[in-house]
Design a protein around this motif. Structure first.
Motif, PDB file in Angstrom:
ATOM      1  N   VAL A   1       0.833  -1.202   0.000  1.00 49.54           N
ATOM      2  CA  VAL A   1       0.000   0.000   0.000  1.00 49.54           C
ATOM      3  C   VAL A   1       0.869   1.253   0.000  1.00 49.54           C
ATOM      4  O   VAL A   1       0.611   2.211  -0.732  1.00 49.54           O
TER       5      VAL A   1
ATOM      6  N   PRO B   1      -0.476   9.848   2.646  1.00 51.70           N
ATOM      7  CA  PRO B   1      -1.412   9.279   3.624  1.00 51.70           C
ATOM      8  C   PRO B   1      -0.880   9.335   5.055  1.00 51.70           C
ATOM      9  O   PRO B   1       0.313   9.279   5.294  1.00 51.70           O
TER      10      PRO B   1
ATOM     11  N   ARG C   1      -6.021   1.471   7.034  1.00 47.85           N
ATOM     12  CA  ARG C   1      -7.301   1.174   6.391  1.00 47.85           C
ATOM     13  C   ARG C   1      -7.088   0.511   5.032  1.00 47.85           C
ATOM     14  O   ARG C   1      -7.711  -0.499   4.703  1.00 47.85           O
ATOM     15  N   ARG C   2      -6.162   1.050   4.240  1.00 57.50           N
ATOM     16  CA  ARG C   2      -5.889   0.491   2.913  1.00 57.50           C
ATOM     17  C   ARG C   2      -5.303  -0.916   3.001  1.00 57.50           C
ATOM     18  O   ARG C   2      -5.677  -1.796   2.240  1.00 57.50           O
ATOM     19  N   ALA C   3      -4.376  -1.118   3.931  1.00 55.05           N
ATOM     20  CA  ALA C   3      -3.737  -2.435   4.071  1.00 55.05           C
ATOM     21  C   ALA C   3      -4.716  -3.460   4.623  1.00 55.05           C
ATOM     22  O   ALA C   3      -4.692  -4.628   4.216  1.00 55.05           O
ATOM     23  N   GLU C   4      -5.585  -3.035   5.537  1.00 58.18           N
ATOM     24  CA  GLU C   4      -6.588  -3.943   6.107  1.00 58.18           C
ATOM     25  C   GLU C   4      -7.545  -4.447   5.036  1.00 58.18           C
ATOM     26  O   GLU C   4      -8.082  -5.536   5.164  1.00 58.18           O
ATOM     27  N   ALA C   5      -7.774  -3.661   3.992  1.00 64.81           N
ATOM     28  CA  ALA C   5      -8.631  -4.109   2.890  1.00 64.81           C
ATOM     29  C   ALA C   5      -7.993  -5.292   2.163  1.00 64.81           C
ATOM     30  O   ALA C   5      -8.694  -6.104   1.554  1.00 64.81           O
TER      31      ALA C   5
ATOM     32  N   GLU D   1      -4.846   6.003   7.606  1.00 61.52           N
ATOM     33  CA  GLU D   1      -5.273   5.740   6.225  1.00 61.52           C
ATOM     34  C   GLU D   1      -4.489   4.571   5.639  1.00 61.52           C
ATOM     35  O   GLU D   1      -5.049   3.718   4.933  1.00 61.52           O
ATOM     36  N   LEU D   2      -3.201   4.508   5.925  1.00 64.16           N
ATOM     37  CA  LEU D   2      -2.405   3.369   5.466  1.00 64.16           C
ATOM     38  C   LEU D   2      -2.926   2.069   6.068  1.00 64.16           C
ATOM     39  O   LEU D   2      -3.023   1.045   5.379  1.00 64.16           O
TER      40      LEU D   2
ATOM     41  N   GLU E   1       2.424   1.856  -3.367  1.00 73.11           N
ATOM     42  CA  GLU E   1       1.462   2.316  -4.367  1.00 73.11           C
ATOM     43  C   GLU E   1       0.987   3.741  -4.126  1.00 73.11           C
ATOM     44  O   GLU E   1       0.452   4.376  -5.027  1.00 73.11           O
ATOM     45  N   ALA E   2       1.156   4.247  -2.909  1.00 67.38           N
ATOM     46  CA  ALA E   2       0.611   5.558  -2.538  1.00 67.38           C
ATOM     47  C   ALA E   2       1.268   6.673  -3.339  1.00 67.38           C
ATOM     48  O   ALA E   2       2.485   6.803  -3.362  1.00 67.38           O
TER      49      ALA E   2
END
Length: 142
Positions: free
Chosen positions: A32, A40, A47-51, A44-45, A35-36
């Motif tokens: 993540v 962030p 949240r993105r990784a948890e997805a 936010e990081l 890719e950012a």
């Protein structure tokens, strides 16, 4: 992106040099972060990784970011009144424009500003080693 992506590989190698174990959750965080293209914050990081891979704690995110910062592969920015934000250290020099109403962080580079800063330092008998310029702005109305 996968571990074969150069940016992800660089982050992974930096963590290994720091003696940090690469778990599935950390691998997702590195992906993540690689890719950012924005700036962030840690939450936010997470949240993105948890997805991608559930189970990543915010404390693990902070410890990982601290290790990456110590290895010099990411930069921490503490803009006024906001949580710390992170970006790749490999980015070419740029300055930041921060919208105080929306929190939007925009990167910019202006050769006129760079020249003026160098001229001022030179006139005072110095050379610039490092600098950071942050402009806090609000959209004009009317």
């Amino acid at each position: 992106m996968s571990i074969d992506d150069p940016r992800t590989r660089k982050l992974t190698e930096a963590l290994r040099r720091a003696g940090v174990r690469i778990t599935r959750q950390r691998a997702a965080l590195l992906r993540v972060l690689a890719e950012a293209e924005d700036h962030p914050e840690a939450a936010e990081l997470q949240r993105r990784a948890e997805a991608l891979v559930p189970g990543l704690s915010l404390s693990t995110v902070y410890r990982t970011l601290t290790a990456l910062e110590a290895q010099g592969v990411i930069q921490r920015h503490q803009f006024e009144g906001t949580p710390a934000r992170f970006e790749h250290a490999e980015a070419a020099h740029h300055d930041h424009l921060i919208d105080i109403d929306t929190g939007l962080v925009m990167e910019f580079r202006d050769d006129r500003i760079e020249r003026l800063q160098a001229e001022i330092a030179e006139a005072l008998g110095y050379e610039i080693v490092h600098h950071r310029l942050e402009l806090y702005v609000r959209r004009k109305t009317g």
